[in-house]
Each structure stands twice: as C-alpha cells, then as structure tokens.
Design an enzyme around this catalytic site. Structure first.
Site, PDB file in Angstrom:
ATOM      1  N   GLY A 196     -33.732 -76.844 -19.066  1.00  0.00           N
ATOM      2  CA  GLY A 196     -33.651 -76.064 -20.297  1.00  0.00           C
ATOM      3  C   GLY A 196     -34.478 -76.684 -21.405  1.00  0.00           C
ATOM      4  O   GLY A 196     -35.533 -77.257 -21.129  1.00  0.00           O
ATOM      5  N   ASN A 197     -33.983 -76.594 -22.643  1.00  0.00           N
ATOM      6  CA  ASN A 197     -34.793 -77.113 -23.747  1.00  0.00           C
ATOM      7  C   ASN A 197     -34.347 -78.502 -24.214  1.00  0.00           C
ATOM      8  O   ASN A 197     -33.253 -78.958 -23.886  1.00  0.00           O
ATOM      9  CB  ASN A 197     -34.814 -76.119 -24.917  1.00  0.00           C
ATOM     10  CG  ASN A 197     -33.438 -75.929 -25.534  1.00  0.00           C
ATOM     11  OD1 ASN A 197     -32.761 -76.875 -25.907  1.00  0.00           O
ATOM     12  ND2 ASN A 197     -33.025 -74.672 -25.637  1.00  0.00           N
ATOM     13  N   VAL A 200     -30.882 -78.981 -26.312  1.00  0.00           N
ATOM     14  CA  VAL A 200     -29.670 -79.007 -25.484  1.00  0.00           C
ATOM     15  C   VAL A 200     -29.703 -80.229 -24.564  1.00  0.00           C
ATOM     16  O   VAL A 200     -28.663 -80.841 -24.294  1.00  0.00           O
ATOM     17  CB  VAL A 200     -29.520 -77.694 -24.672  1.00  0.00           C
ATOM     18  CG1 VAL A 200     -28.282 -77.735 -23.783  1.00  0.00           C
ATOM     19  CG2 VAL A 200     -29.456 -76.494 -25.615  1.00  0.00           C
ATOM     20  N   GLY A 201     -30.896 -80.603 -24.129  1.00  0.00           N
ATOM     21  CA  GLY A 201     -31.057 -81.789 -23.274  1.00  0.00           C
ATOM     22  C   GLY A 201     -30.433 -83.022 -23.908  1.00  0.00           C
ATOM     23  O   GLY A 201     -29.779 -83.837 -23.240  1.00  0.00           O
ATOM     24  N   GLU A 218     -34.882 -81.527 -16.999  1.00  0.00           N
ATOM     25  CA  GLU A 218     -36.114 -80.774 -16.786  1.00  0.00           C
ATOM     26  C   GLU A 218     -36.342 -79.930 -18.031  1.00  0.00           C
ATOM     27  O   GLU A 218     -35.750 -78.858 -18.186  1.00  0.00           O
ATOM     28  CB  GLU A 218     -35.982 -79.881 -15.536  1.00  0.00           C
ATOM     29  CG  GLU A 218     -35.904 -80.663 -14.232  1.00  0.00           C
ATOM     30  CD  GLU A 218     -37.250 -81.241 -13.812  1.00  0.00           C
ATOM     31  OE1 GLU A 218     -38.289 -80.714 -14.251  1.00  0.00           O
ATOM     32  OE2 GLU A 218     -37.265 -82.222 -13.045  1.00  0.00           O
ATOM     33  N   CYS A 252     -41.650 -72.657 -18.014  1.00  0.00           N
ATOM     34  CA  CYS A 252     -41.690 -73.971 -18.674  1.00  0.00           C
ATOM     35  C   CYS A 252     -43.057 -74.637 -18.535  1.00  0.00           C
ATOM     36  O   CYS A 252     -43.436 -75.457 -19.369  1.00  0.00           O
ATOM     37  CB  CYS A 252     -40.604 -74.880 -18.122  1.00  0.00           C
ATOM     38  SG  CYS A 252     -40.622 -75.028 -16.327  1.00  0.00           S
TER      39      CYS A 252
END
Length: 497
Positions: A196-197, A200-201, A218, A252
C-alpha cells in the site's frame, strides 16, 4: 469484571488464535501439505476464473483478458515454480567450511516463522494479496489474509470461495475496513506483509514494533522515467504509454513522470498520442481495455493535480463513472501539484532537463522510488544512471515487466518500502534462515588453543586456524583432515605425558 465471565474475543482475534493453534499442530510444515495447498490454490484460480474476472470487472472495470494477463497468470507461474522447487528450497543449505569446522556439519536450515499477516491492496487485488500467500504457504507458515475493502466484490469472492480450496484454519480470510485492520494489527504475528502507501506503511510498522514483529512493506513513490534523446522514440513511447495507462495508471510501478530534453518533448507527445489511440481508440471511454479510477475520492484527488499544469493530451473526465482519459501534462514545473505526491492515476507529466546529469540530480532530490525507468540505446548512460541513483528496481528500455521475473527480488528501498518477494525471495523472506553447527565430542586436543591459561603460543595457533582459510577441493580437505589428526595426536601426546 465478574469472575467466570468470558472475555469477548473479536472476530479478528479468533481468526488469529485459530491460525496459531493450527500452526502449532505442525500440519503446515510437511512438504506434502505445502504442495497440496499450493495445488489447491492453483485449482481455485482455474475453476473460479469466471467469478474472479466478474468481481474485478465490477471493482476496476478490468477486462477478462486483462485480469488474466495482469493478475492470475503471474500467480499460476509462481505456484508452478514453488511446487517444482520447494524440495530444494526447504532443504538444508550447506555452507563453506574452514579449518576449525572441517569435520563438522555446518548448514542453514530454513524454518517457518509462524503466523503471517498479509494485508493486500486494491489496485491488483489478486496479484498483491495471493502472491505473498504463495510464499507463506511454501515456507510452511499459517497466514491471515486481509484483502483490501476498497475492492468490495473481489474481497467477497476471496472470503466466500478461498476457504473451499485451502485450509481455512491455517489460511483464514478476514475482511473489513480500517477498524478491522487496526484490530488485526493489535494481535501478535510473526511477520506482517503489507502492500500500500507509505503513510499507512508507517502505522503498520509501528503496530508491529509493539510485538517486535518483522515487516515487509511494499510501498510506492514517484517512479521516474528518463527518455534519452538518442533512443528510438516511437518504441520507447509505446512502452511508456502501456506502462502508464494499464489499469488506468493505478500501478505501484507505473512510470510516474517523464524526464527528457526540451528538444524531444514535442516528438514524445506526438508518439504517446499515437500509442494512446492505437491501444484505447479515439474514445477510451468506450474501450473495454481502458479501466476506471477505483472511487470518487481518488477521482477528485487526481483531477485536482491537473489544476496548475498545461494539458497537452486528454484531460476529459466523468465523475459519475470515475473515468479520466489518458492525459499528458507538458512543461510541468518541480513545484506543480502533480509533482508533490505519487499520481496513481492516468496523468503523465513531462519535465524537461538538460541531460542525464540533471535527470540524476532531480531523481536524487526525491525519495527513493520503487522503480526507475531508463530509455537509452547507450549502455554507458544506463550504467551511469544505475550507478548514481537508488531505487527498488531498475528497468532499461521497457516498463513494468521486471515485476514478472521470479528470479529478481521485487521490493522497495527507503520510502518505497523494505523487504522483497517473488519466487525464492518470497520463501526466504517468510522463513527464518537458521544457522546450524553440529560437532562431535571428539578431537578435544584441537580446542587446547582456546582454553585458559592463554599463552602467546596458543594465540599463534588460534590465528593460524582462524585466519588461514585455504580454498580446498575435496582432496585438500582429506589431506587437511590427516594433518589435523596428526596435530591432534601430537597435542594429546603432550597431554598424556
């Protein structure tokens, strides 16, 4: 709280608890189990092709052929590879020996970590959710699978149909939004795999830190695409157009922006325009191969990015259907809105630079991207860009396709993530590589050099054993064993006198 009143367990907690209990029975470890589950997963992809494609059509307007090409084909390839190579991957891996370990057993034993949490993403909901699951199963783990709630229909297919094919206690599917994900992250896992982004990572990593749980993140970023003025511009632009507008730019590793010299900007525009027409017709809105933006929120976000730039191609949109035409922005400035965050949509900004050096400087000013694309016929230019920049992966003279190679690790660096996967890298990433040394209670004489009292003579021998590491064939090893036996005998002789 009264005595005897049970603590209410959340649905998430129950799923993790069941997965942990199932893992502790040991049933996920035998090679036969792993291979059977992987084959069942493959059968699921084949038998449920129709349901998978229908759900993705509803979620992202992907065509059936597109779904197979970008989602399930790669998964089948990964399963076939894992099934074929698994015996090799799980086997003890012998390591090089030195003088001190010549007669010992020294190896690396991959072992399962335990219970893995996989948090999927919505842009390629099958590829990025099931691919880590393949690695988790292959490595002998249990795995809790959390598909993205943004792809409502796909999440439902996963939740309803996967448990009919693979062990539903070891590999439960848990659906839900932010609060469910937060509750999942409060549980203890042995690894968390998030796609994800970056924002949030950081939250995922913070939650994992409370349990000292390792993470694979990722993430994404603005992946640059440098086009050299000496390259075959029509071919380069055709490949960039494909990489950018597949899945409506929601990839991505899509090329985020183009860097090129001012002298070729117009030719680049012209060629991209031709390719857009060739791929998606005069009217991409009616073309079955052109996707849609996932939802209204992202639609508004992307449209706002076009405000302070010149639209050279496209620009049409329809909020009611989340349609944004393939769009190219020209003469874009460094401080334009479109350059402040990952685009993740069908806008392609062109920034002009004086040449490869300025391009490198520009790339290095930003965060490290997930991918870097270089289009040039000159190997020196390619090697220079690779040497002087950093990114998760590099691809010269094409887009996206490095993702499909199981032999390359796929993952980010810095802001674009940590850890990597695909093929054997998935297996290693979700295993603990345990160092093992097995000695015998013999040849104690050789150990004399390490025991007190410490003397200069002992130190000399210790240096010899530790630092002299001849590269020996098996013949040399036999000779050395003979020498060590003699040395040991002599030392023992001294002891016994």
């Amino acid at each position: 709280m009264h005595h005897g009143q049970p603590v209410r367990m959340s649905r998430e907690q129950k799923a993790v608890d069941r997965a942990r209990k199932a893992f502790l029975t040991g049933r996920s470890k035998p090679l036969e189990h792993r291979i059977r589950q992987l084959k069942n997963l493959q059968r699921f992809l084949l038998e449920r092709e129709k349901e998978i494609a229908e759900a993705i059509k509803k979620d992202l307007n992907k065509s059936e052929a597109g779904t197979q090409l970008y989602e399930t084909l790669g998964l089948e390839g990964e399963i076939i590879l894992a099934v074929k190579k698994l015996a090799e991957w799980v086997a003890p891996r012998p390591v090089e020996k030195n003088l001190l370990t010549i007669s010992d057993t020294v190896y690396i034993q991959p072992e399962p970590l335990g219970v893995v949490l996989i948090i999927g993403a919505w842009n390629y909901p099958w590829a990025v959710t099931i691919q880590p699951l393949i690695g988790a199963i292959a490595a002998g783990n249990a795995a809790v699978v959390k598909p993205s709630e943004v792809c409502v229909h796909t999440a439902k297919v996963m939740e309803d149909l996967l448990p009919a094919y693979i062990d539903k206690e070891l590999y439960p599917v848990v659906t839900g939004g932010v609060s469910e994900t937060q509750e999942l992250l409060r549980q203890r896992f042995d690894h968390v795999f998030y796609t994800g982004n970056s924002m949030v990572g950081k939250l995922v990593m913070e939650a994992a830190a409370k349990h000292l749980t390792p993470v694979t993140l990722e993430l994404g970023g603005k992946s640059p695409c440098y086009i050299d003025k000496n390259c075959d511009i029509p071919i380069a632009c055709r490949r960039v157009t494909w990489g950018k507008y597949s899945n409506c730019g929601q990839t991505c590793i899509a090329p985020d922006y183009i860097l090129c010299e001012p002298s070729i900007q117009d030719r680049v525009l012209e060629e991209i325009k031709k390719s857009i027409k060739a791929f998606y017709t005069e009217d991409p809105k009616t073309c079955p191969d052109y996707g849609r933006i996932i939802n209204q929120r992202h639609f508004k976000r992307i449209m706002a990015m076009t405000e302070d730039s010149t639209i050279a191609i496209g620009g049409e949109s329809d909020e009611s259907t989340c349609y944004i035409a393939p769009t190219v922005l020209k003469d874009v400035q460094v401080n334009s809105k479109v350059m402040q965050e990952e685009i993740f949509g069908p806008l392609l900004p062109i920034l002009t630079v004086s040449g490869v050096d300025e391009a490198i400087n520009f790339i290095n000013k930003g965060e490290k991207p997930l991918a870097l694309y270089i289009f040039s016929p000159d190997d020196k230019v390619i090697k220079k860009m690779i040497a002087e920049t950093s990114s998760g992966g590099v691809l010269a003279n094409d887009c996206l396709v490095h993702y499909s190679l199981s032999a390359l690790p796929f993952g980010g660096v810095g802001n674009s993530g940590m850890g990597s996967y695909h093929g054997k890298f998935s297996f290693d990433n979700l295993s603990h590589l345990r160092g093992c040394l097995i000695k015998q209670l013999k040849m104690e004489g050789v150990n004399d050099v390490r025991y007190p009292p410490h003397t200069a003579k002992k130190l000399f021998w210790a240096r010899f054993f530790i630092l002299k590491n001849p590269d020996l064939g098996w013949l040399g090893r036999m000779a050395l064993l003979a020498i060590i036996a003699v040395v040991a005998a002599v030392v023992l002789q001294r002891y016994l006198q």
